[in-house]
Design a protein around this motif. Structure first.
Motif, short mmCIF file in Angstrom:
data_model
loop_
_atom_site.label_atom_id
_atom_site.label_comp_id
_atom_site.label_asym_id
_atom_site.label_seq_id
_atom_site.Cartn_x
_atom_site.Cartn_y
_atom_site.Cartn_z
N PRO A 54 -6.87 0.94 -31.36
CA PRO A 54 -5.41 1.02 -31.48
C PRO A 54 -4.76 -0.33 -31.21
CG PRO A 54 -6.29 2.75 -30.02
CD PRO A 54 -7.40 1.78 -30.28
N ALA A 63 -1.00 7.58 -30.21
CA ALA A 63 -1.92 6.72 -30.95
C ALA A 63 -3.36 6.90 -30.47
CB ALA A 63 -1.50 5.26 -30.81
N TRP A 66 -4.62 10.27 -31.81
CA TRP A 66 -4.93 10.16 -33.24
C TRP A 66 -6.20 9.34 -33.45
CZ3 TRP A 66 0.72 8.23 -34.02
CH2 TRP A 66 1.61 9.32 -34.03
N ALA A 67 -6.33 8.28 -32.66
CA ALA A 67 -7.50 7.40 -32.80
C ALA A 67 -8.79 8.15 -32.46
CB ALA A 67 -7.34 6.17 -31.91
N SER A 70 -9.69 10.43 -35.20
CA SER A 70 -10.22 9.64 -36.31
C SER A 70 -11.63 9.16 -36.01
CB SER A 70 -9.31 8.45 -36.59
OG SER A 70 -8.00 8.89 -36.91
N HIS A 295 2.74 2.37 -38.87
CA HIS A 295 1.51 2.37 -38.08
C HIS A 295 1.05 0.98 -37.63
CE1 HIS A 295 1.56 6.12 -40.39
NE2 HIS A 295 0.87 6.65 -39.41
N VAL A 302 -5.98 5.19 -36.79
CA VAL A 302 -5.39 6.51 -36.51
C VAL A 302 -5.31 7.39 -37.74
CG1 VAL A 302 -4.02 5.53 -34.63
CG2 VAL A 302 -3.00 5.73 -36.91
N CYS A 306 -3.60 11.19 -37.63
CA CYS A 306 -2.24 11.21 -38.13
C CYS A 306 -2.12 12.09 -39.39
CB CYS A 306 -1.79 9.80 -38.48
SG CYS A 306 -0.69 9.06 -37.28
#
Length: 317
Positions: A54, A63, A66-67, A70, A295, A302, A306
């Protein structure tokens, strides 16, 4: 009245955020079209060094969530690097204390540890992270979308109302500044130098005493050198003096870089915003518009987390 069935979605923007969002929607049964101003291979995402971490993105808590989502996907994709462009590669995050990242990342990154003096002269963290070759990954995303029944069309959009579908997803990145319009979106210019790889297999991200950034990422057939983070700079032309400084800073970390043959130069404008905009609002005619942009330098990091959230907003009544 919008044309097409209630399952139709138009995603505006063909970078990594737009394509990943489109893939998630299509694989959930929506009929998805992506409209992109530039070919997928020439979007801002194509310039990214694309290390999973991130960077330059807020809100921090979202973030990170989401990271990590991912990361789940990238770890699976890394089992097929030749196809997906995703590999797990070791390297050092310089000027980073282990305690800074252990709280949110150590459970998912079991090899996370303090870098030794031989690995890095300053304080750093050694990690094995996804490193994405965007030259392979973006076309792979497009192909995955098409296999799920979606499509990609090169089309310039000057007004969000042009997208005639029950749901429109705005993944235009920096383009949202004029399209929405949202003046809070601004560029953070990044310049890279592409060189022949002199045998470097690990990556490194560092900041020197003057606050200047240096990083190198080994990608198939090349080494990416960076970089810069220039706020509110719009120029997409490589600056020769900046390129020389980038090579010099990277060579100070790994001397063999100094003699590497230069293959090319790249510039990308990161779409920075105080916070990512991820929200749904009605269009004047009652159709749904989902905003999904801002972003910064962490779009790749992310993207999947996301995209799932954006897809849920697109599906909500």
């Amino acid at each position: 009245m919008a044309r097409g069935s209630s399952d139709d979605v138009i995603v505006i923007g063909g970078g990594v955020i737009g394509l990943t969002t489109a893939v998630v929607l299509a694989e959930r049964g929506r009929r998805v079209r992506v409209w992109t101003r530039d070919p997928v291979e020439r979007t801002t995402s194509a310039v990214a060094g694309a290390l999973w971490w991130p960077y330059h993105i807020k809100p921090v808590a979202s973030a990170r969530a989401w990271a990590l989502r991912s990361l789940d996907v990238y770890e699976e994709l890394a089992e097929r690097p030749e196809t997906t462009g995703v590999r797990l590669v070791e390297g050092v995050l310089g000027e980073t204390d282990l305690d800074e990242v252990a709280g949110w990342a150590s459970a998912r990154l079991p090899g996370l540890r303090a870098a030794t003096a031989d690995e890095y002269a300053g304080t750093g963290v050694w990690a094995r992270l996804p490193l994405i070759d965007m030259a392979a990954h973006l076309p792979w995303l497009r192909e995955r979308l098409v296999k799920a029944g979606g499509s990609v069309e090169e089309r310039t959009v000057s007004d969000l109302a042009e997208a005639e579908a029950p749901v429109v997803v705005n993944c235009t990145g920096l383009g949202a500044r004029g399209l929405v319009p949202d003046p809070s979106v601004r560029p953070v210019r990044g310049q890279l130098v592409v060189v022949e790889n002199p045998g470097i297999r690990t990556w490194l991200v560092a900041t020197n005493a003057a606050g200047e950034m240096a990083y190198f990422f080994p990608q198939p057939g090349r080494l990416l050198l960076g970089g810069t983070a220039e706020d509110d700079v719009w120029s997409a032309e490589p600056d020769p003096a900046v390129a020389e400084a980038i090579v010099r800073r990277c060579a100070a970390l790994r001397p063999e870089i100094a003699g590497a043959r230069i293959l090319g130069h790249r510039v990308g404008l990161r779409p920075a915003r105080e916070t990512v905009r991820l929200e749904r609002e009605p269009l004047p005619d009652g159709r749904a518009l989902v905003h999904h942009y801002g972003h910064g330098g962490a779009g790749v990091t992310v993207a999947w987390g996301c995209a799932e959230e954006a897809a849920a907003l697109a599906a909500s009544s």
